[in-house]
Scaffold this motif. Structure first.
Motif, PDB file in Angstrom:
ATOM      1  N   TYR A   1       0.687  -1.292   0.025  1.00  0.00           N
ATOM      2  CA  TYR A   1      -0.045  -0.057  -0.544  1.00  0.00           C
ATOM      3  C   TYR A   1       0.584   0.783   0.610  1.00  0.00           C
ATOM      4  CZ  TYR A   1      -3.781   3.892   1.302  1.00  0.00           C
ATOM      5  OH  TYR A   1      -4.318   4.341   1.139  1.00  0.00           O
ATOM      6  N   THR A   2       1.788   1.505   0.967  1.00  0.00           N
ATOM      7  CA  THR A   2       2.744   2.711   0.490  1.00  0.00           C
ATOM      8  C   THR A   2       4.303   3.054   0.146  1.00  0.00           C
ATOM      9  OG1 THR A   2       4.056   1.526   2.303  1.00  0.00           O
ATOM     10  CG2 THR A   2       2.278   2.919   3.212  1.00  0.00           C
ATOM     11  N   GLY A   3       4.170   1.347  -0.398  1.00  0.00           N
ATOM     12  CA  GLY A   3       5.914   1.885  -1.388  1.00  0.00           C
ATOM     13  C   GLY A   3       6.833   2.662  -0.661  1.00  0.00           C
TER      14      GLY A   3
ATOM     15  N   PRO B   1       6.590  -2.006  -3.377  1.00  0.00           N
ATOM     16  CA  PRO B   1       7.277  -1.848  -4.400  1.00  0.00           C
ATOM     17  C   PRO B   1       7.863  -0.796  -4.636  1.00  0.00           C
ATOM     18  CG  PRO B   1       5.107  -1.897  -3.432  1.00  0.00           C
ATOM     19  CD  PRO B   1       5.870  -2.326  -2.467  1.00  0.00           C
ATOM     20  N   ILE B   2       9.209   0.044  -6.148  1.00  0.00           N
ATOM     21  CA  ILE B   2       8.920   1.022  -5.971  1.00  0.00           C
ATOM     22  C   ILE B   2       8.142   2.333  -6.875  1.00  0.00           C
ATOM     23  CG2 ILE B   2      10.808   2.519  -6.892  1.00  0.00           C
ATOM     24  CD1 ILE B   2      12.251   0.029  -6.555  1.00  0.00           C
ATOM     25  N   ARG B   3       7.435   3.126  -6.359  1.00  0.00           N
ATOM     26  CA  ARG B   3       6.891   3.411  -6.843  1.00  0.00           C
ATOM     27  C   ARG B   3       5.909   5.188  -6.078  1.00  0.00           C
ATOM     28  NH1 ARG B   3       1.181   1.598  -4.662  1.00  0.00           N
ATOM     29  NH2 ARG B   3       2.050   0.074  -4.066  1.00  0.00           N
TER      30      ARG B   3
END
Length: 133
Positions: free
Chosen positions: A102-104, A131-133
């Motif tokens: 959710y947070t990245g 995740p990288i976002r």
């Protein structure tokens, strides 16, 4: 290769531990308490060779997950994790994984002490996909 967890053929992931030839499907990894590290070199480990948290503490009686507020086990385990910085914030592996998704990477940190660097590094090592976002 047959999957260590479900026993079916087609298991494409082999444990990265030298000399271990156990294989599993990626979807079976969590059920089999296997760890996949989602950063270069993308290594995976079977339940016998998975990394353990470096923090040597156990939760106190009646400790709750800081995220879902449900009780955590009375010991360290695959499904119970602790913040390596404050050593007092406990959570379920599934809860911290959902939080990471959710947070990245930019906002992922301990939900209690807000420490980021040591926390993120430990979560990467323990197989939490951020995740990288």
């Amino acid at each position: 290769q047959n999957c260590l967890v479900c026993g079916k053929s087609g298991a494409a992931i082999t444990c990265s531990e030298m000399g271990c030839d156990r294989s599993f499907h990626l979807p079976c990894a969590v059920e089999g308490c296997c760890v996949t590290q989602y950063f270069p070199h993308y290594r995976s480990f079977c339940c016998d060779h998975r990394p353990e948290q470096s923090v040597q503490v156990v939760p106190e009686a009646n400790t709750e997950c800081i995220i879902c507020l449900e009780p955590v086990e009375d010991q360290r385990s695959y499904s119970t994790m602790v913040c390596p910085a404050c050593r007092s914030t406990w959570f379920h592996r599934g809860c911290i994984q959902k939080m990471a998704l959710y947070t990245g990477i930019n906002d992922f940190r301990c939900p209690m002490c807000r420490e980021e660097e040591e926390f993120v590094e430990e979560m990467f090592q323990m197989g939490i996909r951020i995740p990288i976002r």
